[in-house]
Design an enzyme around this catalytic site. Structure first.
Site, PDB file in Angstrom:
ATOM      1  N   HIS A  47       0.829  -1.208   0.000  1.00  0.00           N
ATOM      2  CA  HIS A  47       0.000   0.000   0.000  1.00  0.00           C
ATOM      3  C   HIS A  47       0.860   1.254   0.000  1.00  0.00           C
ATOM      4  O   HIS A  47       2.053   1.218   0.302  1.00  0.00           O
ATOM      5  CB  HIS A  47      -0.936   0.015   1.217  1.00  0.00           C
ATOM      6  CG  HIS A  47      -0.226  -0.136   2.528  1.00  0.00           C
ATOM      7  ND1 HIS A  47       0.026  -1.365   3.088  1.00  0.00           N
ATOM      8  CD2 HIS A  47       0.278   0.762   3.403  1.00  0.00           C
ATOM      9  CE1 HIS A  47       0.656  -1.217   4.243  1.00  0.00           C
ATOM     10  NE2 HIS A  47       0.823   0.077   4.459  1.00  0.00           N
TER      11      HIS A  47
ATOM     12  N   CYS B 261       0.612   1.511  13.144  1.00  0.00           N
ATOM     13  CA  CYS B 261       1.693   1.330  12.170  1.00  0.00           C
ATOM     14  C   CYS B 261       1.915   2.672  11.469  1.00  0.00           C
ATOM     15  O   CYS B 261       1.081   3.575  11.574  1.00  0.00           O
ATOM     16  CB  CYS B 261       1.355   0.235  11.164  1.00  0.00           C
ATOM     17  SG  CYS B 261      -0.101   0.551  10.139  1.00  0.00           S
TER      18      CYS B 261
END
Length: 645
Positions: free
Chosen positions: A67, A184
């Site tokens: 991503h 994250c």
């Protein structure tokens, strides 16, 4: 927004044929581009690759979720593919990846899509859901499985909310023995997968776990003060800073987000029955170190934190100083060259201000990386003591030149001294906690770091002076060899530790007046993408159509001194690409040294060519190195037709 709004049929391939991680990323980017969600496909791909450098998005269990959240994304979207035979994706469990979901998130704007992405991440932690997707025999069936699972989750949420409104006793009211926070860097996938893994394992173990997710859309399912008070332990599974102040006096486990995904049972068991340190918050501190990090990796991380904060000062100051010489008139007063005209004098003065901050900033942010905010001021002052060359015989400084090495060591000294002070004062009464960051750290820390730095300055001065003299004495073959080695290092790992070691060494020599090394290193860093771009242009039959398209972008990346543009090619064919690039870089660096080219600015590529000493010879060195790398690569790579492709 539902997952089906982000994933359309054109962006799904259930029979993908890829042979490597780079192939997988390229194919997914192509699928993503079909959805019309990208304004710049190559820029998005570079964003995905940059995320992979932080850590593989192959999370294990046959799943990979590459991503990027970049400006090249016009609208949020998903792309998916299934690789039935599996492909090596550097997954955390070492197993091949078979099921891929690629996420494209826009850099700014509304974040209404993030809830759907979070839901998808949680769904992928369900073994049966993954198995159903692997067995889907059509794209419509694949989407149908996702829709049904999403509807199931929505029903569960509604049932839970209905139970709360009807007054039923919930776990929220009874209290949780274990709480957790997951986070994250991008806040898109791993945050929610870790949360789902911890919650699911907690249910299996009969120990409900409430997880606060600190994702891209902000904190969700936030832990309340009462829940924290009742909890036995808090698990922090995060790869970014998390505020720990509210957990003062609680047992806290700090670990990586990947451990939240793959080691939930171990973490919960440790939280309930293991030996876990009680966290004591100190005013001015916000974060804690992740446990289990190797010493070498830790030192490298602290050094890179200092270097990354230092570089803007060096680049800005270096370019302004170089422009001062470019706009000055040498004939007015050769001894005052760089400040003979008002414009030149102003540029050089501002440049020197910026450049002069290099060593204190380096030391300050190394110390901050080690000891958090209390280390910043201590490191800054230690760096200034190193820069001034203070000794006990002459506190005002000027006797020795400890330079870059002295400031680097001063940063580590300052950081670890503050850590020592934290431990020594950990037992003082809680009522005096405010004294530590306001008095003990700045006063005792600054004095102690200054004393230690003053003590080591003479020794660092001897080392630095010897190194500077040795470099200045190099000539002929020795000088050319140094340029070849430092430039060649730029192509070994394209932005990795070896590349950075070469760059940091060249940067450190700028403050010592050795400008030739920086020129050689920048030339070496420009070669990999340029050599590949030339090869894809003049030896087209060695590359696929996708590679030839990517090769065109490498012209711009190479001319801008962005060696990372070569990473996709190096990763897919390292035995041919890397040696070719190293050879080209070494040739360019050696020629730059032989021509006596100098560079005062540590970045800029062709945009700072006018400020380089002997600019035309320098461009010639880069051109020759690029051609050499191109030709070697063309010889090593066979035409695709001969390989049966």
């Amino acid at each position: 927004m539902r997952i089906s709004d982000l994933l359309n049929q054109e962006a799904i391939d259930l029979n993908a044929k890829v042979s490597s991680k780079m192939d997988a990323i390229s194919h997914l980017v192509d699928l993503m581009d079909r959805s019309g969600s990208l304004s710049d496909k190559e820029a998005y791909r570079q964003g995905v690759l940059a995320r992979e450098q932080e850590g593989s998005t192959g999370i294990g269990e046959g799943i990979a979720i590459p991503h990027a959240k970049v400006a090249a994304v016009k609208k949020p979207a998903l792309a998916s593919m299934r690789v039935n035979q599996g492909v090596d994706y550097d997954a955390l469990d070492g197993e091949p990846a078979k099921l891929f979901f690629m996420i494209a998130a826009p850099e700014g704007g509304a974040n209404v899509h993030l809830e759907a992405l979070a839901r998808l991440s949680k769904m992928l932690m369900d073994d049966q859901f993954r198995e159903d997707l692997m067995q889907a025999d059509s794209v419509s069936g694949f989407l149908g499985i996702i829709d049904r699972k999403e509807a199931e989750l929505d029903a569960e949420v509604q049932k839970k909310e209905s139970g709360k409104s009807s007054g039923e006793m919930t776990v929220d009211q009874q209290g949780y023995p274990v709480l957790a926070i997951t986070a994250c860097p991008t806040g898109i996938a791993h945050t929610y997968m870790a949360a789902e893994s911890l919650e699911k394992k907690g249910q299996e173990m009969g120990c409900p776990v409430k997880v606060e997710t600190q994702g891209a859309e902000g904190a969700k399912n936030v832990l309340t003060a009462e829940e924290i008070r009742q909890a036995e332990c808090i698990i922090i599974a995060a790869d970014k800073n998390v505020d720990l102040a509210r957990f003062d006096g609680k047992r806290v486990i700090v670990t990586k987000v990947s451990d939240g995904i793959h080691k939930p049972e171990e973490l919960i068991e440790k939280g309930l029955h293991g030996e876990v340190e009680i966290y004591h918050h100190i005013a001015g501190e916000e974060t804690a170190e992740v446990k289990g990090e190797g010493l070498g990796r830790s030192i490298y991380k602290h050094l890179m934190n200092g270097v990354s904060h230092m570089l803007p000062f060096v680049i800005g100051g270096g370019i302004l100083i170089a422009l001062a010489f470019l706009f000055d008139d040498y004939s007015i007063d050769p001894s005052n060259f760089g400040k003979n005209t008002p414009l030149a004098a102003y540029l050089k003065t501002i440049g020197e201000f910026s450049f002069g901050m290099m060593l204190p900033v380096l030391a300050g942010f190394i110390a901050m990386s080690i000891a958090d905010r209390p280390g910043l001021a201590v490191g800054f002052i230690a760096g200034m003591v190193a820069k001034a060359g203070c000794t006990f015989a002459n506190p005002a400084g000027g006797d020795v030149n400890s330079g870059f090495l002295g400031a680097l060591l001063a940063g580590f000294v300052a950081g670890y001294l503050v850590l020592l002070l934290k431990k020594l004062t950990a037992k003082i009464p809680r009522a005096m906690d405010g004294v530590r960051p306001m008095i003990i750290y700045p006063v005792v820390g600054i004095l102690a770091a200054a004393v230690v730095t003053t003590f080591i300055n003479p020794f660092m001065g001897i080392i630095n002076t010897a190194l500077t003299n040795a470099l200045n004495s190099l000539n002929g073959t020795s000088k050319i060899l140094l340029g070849m080695v430092t430039a060649g290092m730029q192509s070994t790992d394209m932005g990795g530790p070896i590349n950075k070691a070469s760059y940091v060494f060249a940067t450190s020599q700028l403050s010592e007046g050795n400008f030739e090394i920086m020129a050689a290193v920048m030339a070496g860093g420009m070669i990999p993408p340029l050599a590949i771009a030339l090869c894809t242009t003049f030896f087209k039959n060695r590359f696929t159509e996708k590679e030839r398209q990517s090769g065109m972008v490498n012209y711009l990346l190479g001319l801008s001194f962005i060696s990372e543009g070569a990473i996709p090619f190096a990763a897919s064919d390292p035995l041919r690409v890397i040696p070719s690039c190293i050879a080209g870089s070494a040739i360019a660096g050696g020629l730059s040294m032989a021509f006596g080219c100098t560079l005062r600015a540590p970045h800029g590529g062709v945009f700072v060519i006018p400020t380089i000493g002997h600019p035309f010879l320098y461009m010639g060195a880069i051109l020759i190195g690029s051609v050499v790398g191109c030709v070697i690569l063309a010889v090593l790579k066979k035409p695709l037709q001969k390989m049966g492709k």
